[in-house]
Design a protein around this motif. Structure first.
Motif, PDB file in Angstrom:
ATOM      1  N   ASP A   1      15.589  -3.155   8.652  1.00 41.64           N
ATOM      2  CA  ASP A   1      16.574  -2.903   9.348  1.00 41.64           C
ATOM      3  C   ASP A   1      14.418  -3.550   9.640  1.00 41.64           C
ATOM      4  O   ASP A   1      15.044  -3.593  11.035  1.00 41.64           O
ATOM      5  N   LYS A   2      13.591  -2.565   9.845  1.00 45.04           N
ATOM      6  CA  LYS A   2      12.436  -3.124  10.703  1.00 45.04           C
ATOM      7  C   LYS A   2      11.838  -4.528  10.735  1.00 45.04           C
ATOM      8  O   LYS A   2      11.682  -5.256  11.612  1.00 45.04           O
ATOM      9  N   PHE A   3      12.758  -5.401   9.689  1.00 51.85           N
ATOM     10  CA  PHE A   3      11.879  -6.940   9.803  1.00 51.85           C
ATOM     11  C   PHE A   3      13.286  -7.369  10.915  1.00 51.85           C
ATOM     12  O   PHE A   3      12.980  -8.230  11.897  1.00 51.85           O
ATOM     13  N   LYS A   4      14.438  -7.376  10.733  1.00 52.63           N
ATOM     14  CA  LYS A   4      15.151  -7.637  11.073  1.00 52.63           C
ATOM     15  C   LYS A   4      15.838  -6.827  12.589  1.00 52.63           C
ATOM     16  O   LYS A   4      15.983  -7.903  13.726  1.00 52.63           O
ATOM     17  N   ARG A   5      15.048  -5.712  13.278  1.00 55.60           N
ATOM     18  CA  ARG A   5      14.945  -5.614  14.037  1.00 55.60           C
ATOM     19  C   ARG A   5      14.003  -6.760  15.429  1.00 55.60           C
ATOM     20  O   ARG A   5      13.846  -6.742  16.505  1.00 55.60           O
ATOM     21  N   ARG A   6      12.636  -7.126  14.367  1.00 56.94           N
ATOM     22  CA  ARG A   6      12.268  -7.331  14.782  1.00 56.94           C
ATOM     23  C   ARG A   6      12.142  -9.194  14.956  1.00 56.94           C
ATOM     24  O   ARG A   6      12.173  -9.782  16.363  1.00 56.94           O
ATOM     25  N   LEU A   7      12.669  -9.268  14.070  1.00 51.65           N
ATOM     26  CA  LEU A   7      13.377 -10.361  14.282  1.00 51.65           C
ATOM     27  C   LEU A   7      14.525 -11.067  15.856  1.00 51.65           C
ATOM     28  O   LEU A   7      14.165 -12.080  16.385  1.00 51.65           O
ATOM     29  N   VAL A   8      15.161 -10.146  15.670  1.00 51.01           N
ATOM     30  CA  VAL A   8      16.153 -10.118  17.020  1.00 51.01           C
ATOM     31  C   VAL A   8      15.379 -10.024  18.548  1.00 51.01           C
ATOM     32  O   VAL A   8      15.603 -10.948  19.222  1.00 51.01           O
TER      33      VAL A   8
ATOM     34  N   GLY B   1      18.744 -16.487  15.425  1.00 50.11           N
ATOM     35  CA  GLY B   1      19.963 -17.632  15.086  1.00 50.11           C
ATOM     36  C   GLY B   1      19.209 -18.460  13.724  1.00 50.11           C
ATOM     37  O   GLY B   1      20.360 -19.436  13.648  1.00 50.11           O
ATOM     38  N   PHE B   2      17.915 -18.701  13.267  1.00 51.77           N
ATOM     39  CA  PHE B   2      18.184 -19.904  12.826  1.00 51.77           C
ATOM     40  C   PHE B   2      16.871 -19.459  11.541  1.00 51.77           C
ATOM     41  O   PHE B   2      16.603 -20.469  10.640  1.00 51.77           O
ATOM     42  N   ALA B   3      16.992 -17.967  11.339  1.00 55.07           N
ATOM     43  CA  ALA B   3      15.197 -17.610  10.920  1.00 55.07           C
ATOM     44  C   ALA B   3      16.398 -16.657  10.165  1.00 55.07           C
ATOM     45  O   ALA B   3      16.419 -15.376  10.951  1.00 55.07           O
ATOM     46  N   GLU B   4      15.559 -15.937   9.117  1.00 52.82           N
ATOM     47  CA  GLU B   4      16.070 -14.636   7.851  1.00 52.82           C
ATOM     48  C   GLU B   4      14.898 -14.601   7.409  1.00 52.82           C
ATOM     49  O   GLU B   4      13.840 -15.066   7.079  1.00 52.82           O
ATOM     50  N   VAL B   5      14.969 -12.851   6.422  1.00 52.58           N
ATOM     51  CA  VAL B   5      14.395 -12.187   6.221  1.00 52.58           C
ATOM     52  C   VAL B   5      14.294 -12.136   4.737  1.00 52.58           C
ATOM     53  O   VAL B   5      14.787 -11.606   4.638  1.00 52.58           O
ATOM     54  N   LYS B   6      13.721 -12.096   3.853  1.00 54.88           N
ATOM     55  CA  LYS B   6      14.593 -11.833   2.352  1.00 54.88           C
ATOM     56  C   LYS B   6      13.497 -11.118   2.296  1.00 54.88           C
ATOM     57  O   LYS B   6      12.423 -11.035   2.238  1.00 54.88           O
ATOM     58  N   LEU B   7      14.231 -10.341   1.241  1.00 53.04           N
ATOM     59  CA  LEU B   7      13.193  -8.688   0.509  1.00 53.04           C
ATOM     60  C   LEU B   7      13.191  -9.337  -0.725  1.00 53.04           C
ATOM     61  O   LEU B   7      14.271  -9.149  -1.547  1.00 53.04           O
ATOM     62  N   HIS B   8      12.147  -9.576  -1.968  1.00 52.59           N
ATOM     63  CA  HIS B   8      12.172  -8.993  -2.880  1.00 52.59           C
ATOM     64  C   HIS B   8      11.494  -8.096  -3.548  1.00 52.59           C
ATOM     65  O   HIS B   8      10.613  -7.458  -3.190  1.00 52.59           O
TER      66      HIS B   8
ATOM     67  N   GLY C   1       8.783  -8.508   2.032  1.00 53.33           N
ATOM     68  CA  GLY C   1       9.413 -10.183   2.646  1.00 53.33           C
ATOM     69  C   GLY C   1       8.915 -11.390   2.943  1.00 53.33           C
ATOM     70  O   GLY C   1       7.907 -12.284   2.854  1.00 53.33           O
ATOM     71  N   VAL C   2      10.181 -12.903   2.911  1.00 54.61           N
ATOM     72  CA  VAL C   2       9.914 -13.366   3.270  1.00 54.61           C
ATOM     73  C   VAL C   2      10.974 -14.620   4.159  1.00 54.61           C
ATOM     74  O   VAL C   2      11.798 -14.062   3.408  1.00 54.61           O
ATOM     75  N   MET C   3      10.052 -15.316   5.262  1.00 56.05           N
ATOM     76  CA  MET C   3      10.789 -15.360   6.107  1.00 56.05           C
ATOM     77  C   MET C   3      11.321 -16.958   6.065  1.00 56.05           C
ATOM     78  O   MET C   3      10.301 -17.652   4.954  1.00 56.05           O
ATOM     79  N   GLU C   4      12.541 -17.281   6.158  1.00 59.00           N
ATOM     80  CA  GLU C   4      13.294 -18.434   5.962  1.00 59.00           C
ATOM     81  C   GLU C   4      13.917 -18.707   7.022  1.00 59.00           C
ATOM     82  O   GLU C   4      13.748 -18.516   7.950  1.00 59.00           O
TER      83      GLU C   4
ATOM     84  N   ALA D   1       0.810  -1.088  -0.156  1.00 60.06           N
ATOM     85  CA  ALA D   1       0.262  -0.001   0.264  1.00 60.06           C
ATOM     86  C   ALA D   1       0.969   1.171   0.118  1.00 60.06           C
ATOM     87  O   ALA D   1       0.334   2.544   0.271  1.00 60.06           O
ATOM     88  N   ALA D   2       2.375   1.478  -0.151  1.00 64.16           N
ATOM     89  CA  ALA D   2       3.000   2.236  -0.512  1.00 64.16           C
ATOM     90  C   ALA D   2       2.782   3.017  -1.276  1.00 64.16           C
ATOM     91  O   ALA D   2       2.016   2.845  -1.991  1.00 64.16           O
ATOM     92  N   LYS D   3       3.087   4.395  -0.585  1.00 60.85           N
ATOM     93  CA  LYS D   3       2.557   5.417  -1.776  1.00 60.85           C
ATOM     94  C   LYS D   3       3.641   6.464  -2.430  1.00 60.85           C
ATOM     95  O   LYS D   3       3.747   7.049  -3.707  1.00 60.85           O
ATOM     96  N   HIS D   4       4.498   5.548  -1.774  1.00 58.98           N
ATOM     97  CA  HIS D   4       6.166   6.271  -2.597  1.00 58.98           C
ATOM     98  C   HIS D   4       7.374   5.015  -2.532  1.00 58.98           C
ATOM     99  O   HIS D   4       6.875   4.257  -1.533  1.00 58.98           O
ATOM    100  N   SER D   5       8.013   5.006  -2.901  1.00 54.72           N
ATOM    101  CA  SER D   5       9.054   4.494  -3.425  1.00 54.72           C
ATOM    102  C   SER D   5       9.685   4.272  -1.891  1.00 54.72           C
ATOM    103  O   SER D   5      10.495   4.610  -0.851  1.00 54.72           O
ATOM    104  N   ARG D   6      10.367   2.612  -1.384  1.00 54.05           N
ATOM    105  CA  ARG D   6      11.266   2.471  -0.576  1.00 54.05           C
ATOM    106  C   ARG D   6      12.973   1.673  -0.114  1.00 54.05           C
ATOM    107  O   ARG D   6      12.919   1.587  -1.661  1.00 54.05           O
ATOM    108  N   GLN D   7      12.805   2.224   0.995  1.00 53.53           N
ATOM    109  CA  GLN D   7      14.573   1.808   0.885  1.00 53.53           C
ATOM    110  C   GLN D   7      15.160   0.468   1.263  1.00 53.53           C
ATOM    111  O   GLN D   7      14.671   0.691   2.050  1.00 53.53           O
TER     112      GLN D   7
END
Length: 531
Positions: free
Chosen positions: A320-327, A333-340, A361-364, A308-314
């Protein structure tokens, strides 16, 4: 219609707390000079009863006192208790803290020496309403971040306290063992005790210090040290089936349904017992599964926002938003998020189309890393210096070593009671001595609460079998008050006791306080009414 209740004074609940104070002989700790209209011991008693029944700011305690039967029970004039008097006596009360601790220690050793063989030590924090106290420090505490101080508390096996101290905020748990040892040496016979404390206080220096001082201890090692000390390959337990524990633990001895154990290599001064808790195992596995599910829900929510973003995302800021929540979820230690990358056509209000570059984002999950993370589920490592042996067997059996550490829930319950029902925080005092006195009053209140709870558990009721805590006890007894009654148009006023129910009478018997002075207190209330 001519009978009117003009006022009501708290009586039966107040009388019970007052009676337990007397049973502990706490007045004996304080000096009685006879020159004051109300003694320091009386002020300490009033503050303690208030904390048990109706915690409030000390400046409001005199008003509460006048609304209870305490003036008649204690033979104290209501006007003798005022805010300035209370604050003056706080420092005096704190000056008697060490005497109080010594008094309680002596009573506990005399009345139940078996319960003093294992004593439990822990710390907790309490926040402030102001910022002026010199003991207070800003930092991370049990409640998050805030201005706080630290309460150090020692209780016996029954959860009854006999030593406490207020430490500056930010005091590290592991730094207090040296401090505690110095004070115990001066005040108590430490040769008869086993000190039980949480793994947060364990360090090699602390254990060596206790061993050199001849203090027996029981604690647990940090989880990161399990493999190194035990020498076991825990990878074999990563796929364990919780429904077939016995078959999967041939090298472990079953203590009960909640514990398996085995001795592991130690030395002449220290022994280690590797323990496995099936309930803890299931809880940790379930918590990890739930964390994965919750994180996937977070990923799905973020993906909807990104679409739903109205502007392009960096890329980096989005990742970093995904990573902070993951930590934060402890899954890194066993999960990662890949951005497509995803391109979306957006139509402006003027009809012009533009491209918004965003991501999904896709959790692997790394299954091998997940197995490694699961390998220590349910395990913990007990450490003790009870190494004495007779005919090749330890004098202290594994069962007797494991049980006290699992019983440390008594001190955790103490902190819960002090911080919730007694309402230790927020504090409205700020000088160091007033803050310490506040905690002394809170601990004495907990002492009375715990005494009553133990009696309720030891003496089940028939009419009141559901009353097993001090909270429910106070609630039930509080309905019996002293009523100020007026007969309209006759000019007659008197006091009488609210009818005592059979349940209330049974509760008094369960806590061993049937000999309450109803007639004497009523006589004094009526005399005060007619004065």
């Amino acid at each position: 219609d001519d009978l009117v209740v003009m006022d009501r004074y708290s009586y039966l609940d107040v009388s019970v707390v007052h009676g337990v104070w007397d049973e502990w002989g706490l007045d004996d700790v304080f000096e009685h000079n006879g020159r004051k209209d109300i003694e320091v011991a009386a002020i300490a008693r009033i503050l303690t009863v208030n904390r048990c029944l109706d915690p409030m700011a000390k400046s409001r305690t005199p008003e509460w006192f006048r609304g209870t039967a305490l003036p008649w029970i204690m033979d104290a004039h209501p006007d003798s208790v005022n805010p300035s008097r209370i604050f003056r006596e706080l420092e005096v009360i704190e000056g008697h803290k060490e005497s109080i601790c010594g008094h309680l220690y002596g009573r506990l050793c005399l009345e139940n020496p078996e319960a003093m063989r294992s004593v439990f030590y822990d710390l907790s924090s309490a926040t402030f309403s102001g910022t002026r106290c010199v003991l207070m420090k800003w930092g991370r505490c049990k409640e998050g971040y805030g201005h706080h101080v630290v309460l150090a508390l020692v209780v016996n096996r029954d959860g009854l306290p006999f030593y406490w101290e207020v430490l500056p905020g930010g005091t590290a748990d592991s730094k207090t063992i040296t401090w505690l040892l110095e004070r115990f040496r001066e005040r108590f016979d430490i040769s008869r005790m086993t000190l039980v404390f949480d793994r947060g206080m364990v360090s090699e220096d602390n254990l060596l210090l206790l061993e050199q001082a001849g203090v027996k201890y029981i604690s647990a090692m940090d989880k990161s040290q399990l493999e190194k000390i035990s020498g076991l390959d825990f990878q074999q337990f990563s796929a364990m089936d919780p429904d077939h524990m016995d078959e999967q633990f041939p090298l472990f001895t079953k203590l009960n349904d909640a514990a398996y154990y085995r001795e592991v290599l130690g030395n002449a001064d220290r022994r280690y017992i590797l323990c496995f808790n099936p309930h803890l195992f299931r809880d940790q596995r379930q918590a990890r599964r739930q964390a994965i599910t919750d994180f996937q829900a977070f990923v799905d929510m973020m993906n909807q926002e990104l679409l739903a973003a109205k502007h392009s995302r960096q890329y980096q800021s989005t990742y970093d938003k995904f990573k902070r929540r993951l930590v934060k979820a402890k899954l890194s230690g066993f999960a990662e998020v890949k951005l497509h990358p995803v391109q979306i056509l957006k139509k402006a209000t003027d009809g012009e189309e533009r491209t918004v570059e965003t991501f999904q984002g896709v959790m692997e999950i790394n299954e091998e890393a997940l197995k490694t993370a699961r390998r220590l589920d349910g395990f913990w490592l007990l450490v003790t210096n009870h190494t004495e042996q007779d005919d090749g067997a330890y004098n202290l059996s594994p069962r007797d070593a494991i049980t006290p550490y699992r019983d440390k829930v008594v001190i955790e319950s103490a902190f819960r009671d002090i911080k919730s029902f007694i309402e230790v925080a927020p504090m409205y005092v700020w000088t160091a001595e007033h803050v310490r006195a506040h905690f002394t009053i809170c601990v004495l209140s907990y002492l009375i609460n715990r005494t009553l709870t133990l009696r309720l558990h030891s003496h089940p009721g028939r009419l009141t079998m559901d009353v097993v805590s001090h909270e429910k006890l106070y609630q039930t007894l509080s309905k019996c008050r002293i009523d100020h009654i007026r007969v309209k148009n006759a000019g007659i006023e008197t006091c009488n006791l609210t009818y005592q129910t059979d349940g209330q009478k049974e509760l008094l018997g369960r806590v061993g306080l049937t000999m309450t002075r109803h007639s004497e207190v009523l006589h004094k209330a009526r005399a005060a009414l007619n004065a």
